[in-house]
Design a protein around this motif. Structure first.
Motif, PDB file in Angstrom:
ATOM      1  N   GLY A 172       0.812  -1.213   0.000  1.00 24.80           N
ATOM      2  CA  GLY A 172       0.000   0.000   0.000  1.00 24.80           C
ATOM      3  C   GLY A 172       0.841   1.256   0.000  1.00 24.80           C
ATOM      4  N   THR A 173       0.194   2.360  -0.345  1.00 26.24           N
ATOM      5  CA  THR A 173       0.831   3.676  -0.313  1.00 26.24           C
ATOM      6  C   THR A 173      -0.179   4.704   0.173  1.00 26.24           C
ATOM      7  OG1 THR A 173       0.203   4.167  -2.599  1.00 26.24           O
ATOM      8  CG2 THR A 173       2.418   3.244  -2.257  1.00 26.24           C
ATOM      9  N   VAL A 231      10.738   1.825  -6.773  1.00 24.09           N
ATOM     10  CA  VAL A 231       9.382   2.267  -7.097  1.00 24.09           C
ATOM     11  C   VAL A 231       9.008   3.456  -6.212  1.00 24.09           C
ATOM     12  CG1 VAL A 231       6.947   1.609  -7.215  1.00 24.09           C
ATOM     13  CG2 VAL A 231       8.725  -0.030  -7.886  1.00 24.09           C
ATOM     14  N   GLN A 232       9.399   3.408  -4.944  1.00 25.71           N
ATOM     15  CA  GLN A 232       9.131   4.543  -4.051  1.00 25.71           C
ATOM     16  C   GLN A 232       9.755   5.822  -4.606  1.00 25.71           C
ATOM     17  OE1 GLN A 232       9.553   4.066   0.230  1.00 25.71           O
ATOM     18  NE2 GLN A 232       9.456   1.840  -0.025  1.00 25.71           N
ATOM     19  N   ALA A 289      -5.921  13.220  -0.104  1.00 26.36           N
ATOM     20  CA  ALA A 289      -4.930  12.147  -0.131  1.00 26.36           C
ATOM     21  C   ALA A 289      -5.444  11.047  -1.042  1.00 26.36           C
ATOM     22  CB  ALA A 289      -4.685  11.593   1.271  1.00 26.36           C
ATOM     23  N   VAL A 290      -4.533  10.191  -1.480  1.00 26.57           N
ATOM     24  CA  VAL A 290      -4.912   9.004  -2.250  1.00 26.57           C
ATOM     25  C   VAL A 290      -4.249   7.810  -1.575  1.00 26.57           C
ATOM     26  CG1 VAL A 290      -4.792   7.802  -4.462  1.00 26.57           C
ATOM     27  CG2 VAL A 290      -5.214  10.279  -4.410  1.00 26.57           C
ATOM     28  N   LEU A 291      -5.086   6.829  -1.236  1.00 27.51           N
ATOM     29  CA  LEU A 291      -4.646   5.600  -0.599  1.00 27.51           C
ATOM     30  C   LEU A 291      -4.567   4.518  -1.666  1.00 27.51           C
ATOM     31  CD1 LEU A 291      -4.155   3.764   1.890  1.00 27.51           C
ATOM     32  CD2 LEU A 291      -6.647   3.668   2.163  1.00 27.51           C
ATOM     33  N   ALA A 309       4.680   4.049   2.633  1.00 30.28           N
ATOM     34  CA  ALA A 309       4.657   2.927   1.689  1.00 30.28           C
ATOM     35  C   ALA A 309       4.919   1.631   2.442  1.00 30.28           C
ATOM     36  CB  ALA A 309       5.713   3.119   0.605  1.00 30.28           C
ATOM     37  N   VAL A 310       4.186   0.585   2.080  1.00 30.74           N
ATOM     38  CA  VAL A 310       4.354  -0.743   2.662  1.00 30.74           C
ATOM     39  C   VAL A 310       4.557  -1.736   1.527  1.00 30.74           C
ATOM     40  CG1 VAL A 310       3.189  -2.594   3.934  1.00 30.74           C
ATOM     41  CG2 VAL A 310       2.980  -0.229   4.711  1.00 30.74           C
TER      42      VAL A 310
END
Length: 137
Positions: free
Chosen positions: A17-18, A39-40, A102-104, A32-33
């Protein structure tokens, strides 16, 4: 934010997730998980309308794919295909003025469509996200 996202990913049965928070005309990565470091770096800043998170910011609607690795719609950027997951969704989180704050991003192991009842549950579970008071969800 990092601990909240780790708990959220685990609780909803996801594998990655982010959280991106709104900054001006784009989104800044806040947590970030299970997202590979390269990619991060790529998604540290997401412009309005680019990729799944940027499209969720632009439209104010969830954006999803059944398979990150095989999606050819243009919604999934090449870096996202490096995430060890298949189904994914970018959920716009809105404040009381209906603005996206925000965007999850949530990614799941299996290939599948994420149906509206699950989207509603994912959004409801995100209401306690620790955003700044001015960005309340």
């Amino acid at each position: 934010m990092q601990q909240w996202l780790s708990d959220y990913v685990k609780d909803c049965g996801a594998v990655a997730g982010t959280v991106h928070v709104r900054q001006g005309d784009g989104l800044a990565l806040a947590a970030a998980v299970n997202i590979p470091p390269p990619v991060q770096e790529i998604v540290r800043w997401v412009p309005w309308g680019k990729g799944m998170a940027g499209m969720a910011l632009d439209t104010g609607e969830p954006v999803q794919t059944c398979n990150l690795k095989e999606d050819d719609s243009g919604r999934v950027k090449p870096g996202a295909k490096a995430v060890a997951a298949q189904a994914a969704i970018a959920l716009p989180l809105k404040n009381t003025q209906d603005s996206v704050v925000a965007v999850l991003g949530v990614a799941f192991q299996e290939e599948r469509e994420i149906l509206q009842p699950e989207i509603d549950k994912l959004l409801a579970s995100a209401q306690d996200i620790p955003l700044s008071p001015s960005a309340e969800v």
